[in-house]
Design an enzyme around this catalytic site. Structure first.
Site, PDB file in Angstrom:
ATOM      1  CE  LYS A 175      -7.464  -0.163   0.809  1.00  0.00           C
ATOM      2  NZ  LYS A 175      -8.265  -0.733   1.920  1.00  0.00           N
TER       3      LYS A 175
ATOM      4  CB  SER B 127      -0.933   0.014   1.215  1.00  0.00           C
ATOM      5  OG  SER B 127      -0.196  -0.037   2.421  1.00  0.00           O
TER       6      SER B 127
ATOM      7  CG  HIS C 186      -3.923  -1.311  -1.865  1.00  0.00           C
ATOM      8  ND1 HIS C 186      -4.410  -0.030  -1.790  1.00  0.00           N
ATOM      9  CD2 HIS C 186      -3.605  -1.666  -0.591  1.00  0.00           C
ATOM     10  CE1 HIS C 186      -4.375   0.385  -0.545  1.00  0.00           C
ATOM     11  NE2 HIS C 186      -3.901  -0.602   0.211  1.00  0.00           N
TER      12      HIS C 186
END
Length: 383
Positions: free
Chosen positions: A236, A178, A206
């Site tokens: 996300k 990240s 991610h």
């Protein structure tokens, strides 16, 4: 600690440029935001596909509230597990090509659940040095022998695995890191898990929605194994909130019975679960968005080539601009803010000592000209 001790400790953080304060967002999440009454161009969110404010997701949530109400009212094992949760879990499992999936309120809760449920005293867990804090906390709370290997160093990991006589072994990694945007070598990690009879737990917070046609890092590499446990967040690229763990049905059954963060937490609102299928459809149809992300990442690498920041550029939406000194990173972030750009400084302990940085988080909603303008300012300010 007493209140006066807290006051002194907070003053110490401030004097060392480590004090964190929240900013208040007064607009929906997106590229154009309003913070504390000021308008900014944001490069700070993980809304990689620009779905957080997508009309179809907002409508799905509204319809979910109309059907299911506001809250779940109970844990999954009492009366909190609705048909909406069940359908979402089945859809997520199909989407990532696994037998079953289990919803959690957050990726943090999911990481604690999996690690502490699968290993304990007498076992061993092997974690990359740059793993997310939630993975590390899960390792510590498990009470297993916690061994950390050098970042993406497969030779070091193999040495640790070969030397371990633990009853059960688990390898835990981020798929995409990240703070740096680089990726774990998942095929090599799975090969080591197979060789040394270990679980491989992958936190793809991610990568989900971005890699593998949106199906994540495991799909990107075509990985399928009973040893592979896959976790991804929904807050996300998916534009919602929460997380899920996917794997064999026996695994999810075990988590339902042993994962404390699952058993002792109220289920997430069913309206959120009801919107999952819409999110997955948008992700599946998001090739154009992913292509724009890839173009922006390539543009970032091109612009940073030949500068002292070239080594950090990645092919993912996360582009680290490593400064080093905390105070310098804060000054640069403040300078950008005065010019209308929201790119917060990231400081230890989130990153290693002397690794303070500005992390550019790209979104499919960004325009190339917006990225170029930001990079012009950052390169000019950093000399």
């Amino acid at each position: 600690m007493r209140l006066q001790d807290l006051s002194a400790a907070l003053s110490d953080l401030e004097s060392n440029h480590r004090l964190r304060r929240r900013a208040t967002l007064a607009s929906p999440q997106g590229v154009d935001i309003v913070v504390d009454g000021q308008s900014y161009l944001s490069f700070a969110s993980n809304d990689y596909l620009g779905l957080a404010d997508h009309p179809a997701l907002a409508l799905a949530l509204q319809q979910g509230v109309e059907r299911w109400g506001a809250g779940s009212g109970a844990s999954h094992l009492l009366t909190g597990h609705s048909e909406a949760h069940q359908r979402a879990e089945e859809a997520l499992a199909r989407f990532v090509g696994r037998e079953a999936a289990l919803l959690f309120g957050s990726g943090y809760a999911a990481n604690l659940a999996v690690i502490t449920s699968l290993v304990g005293r007498g076992d061993a867990v092997f974690a990359d040095k740059l793993n997310h804090a939630s993975l590390n906390d899960g390792c510590l709370l498990s009470r297993a022998d916690f061994q950390r290997f050098r970042h993406n160093d497969m030779a070091h990991l193999e040495q640790l695995l070969a030397a371990s006589a633990a009853r059960t072994k688990l390898i835990a990694v981020d798929a995409v890191y990240s703070m740096d945007g680089d990726e774990a070598p998942l095929p090599a990690l799975l090969a080591l898990a197979e060789r040394y009879d270990a679980w491989l737990y992958v936190d793809d917070a991610h990568g989900f929605g971005v890699l593998g046609g949106g199906r994540g890092a495991a799909a990107e590499h075509g990985l399928a194994s009973e040893r592979l446990i896959y976790m991804a967040t929904l807050g996300k690229a998916a534009g919602l909130a929460g997380a899920f763990v996917a794997g064999e049905g026996l695994l999810t059954d075990w988590l339902v019975n042993r994962a404390r963060t699952y058993i002792f937490s109220t289920a997430q609102p069913p309206a959120l679960a009801a919107a999952v299928e819409t999110s997955l459809r948008l992700i599946e149809e998001g090739d154009e968005r992913r292509a724009r992300l890839a173009q922006l990442a390539a543009r970032c690498r091109e612009r940073l080539d030949g500068t002292r920041f070239a080594g950090g550029a990645s092919r993912t939406p996360i582009q680290p601009f490593i400064i080093g000194e905390d105070a310098h990173a804060i000054r640069l972030a403040d300078s950008l803010r005065r010019q209308g750009y929201w790119v917060p400084a990231i400081r230890p302990p989130t990153v290693p000592e002397n690794g303070a940085r500005l992390r550019i988080s790209l979104s499919a909603s960004h325009e190339p000209a917006q990225l170029d303008a930001l990079l012009d300012l950052m390169l000019q300010a950093s000399g």
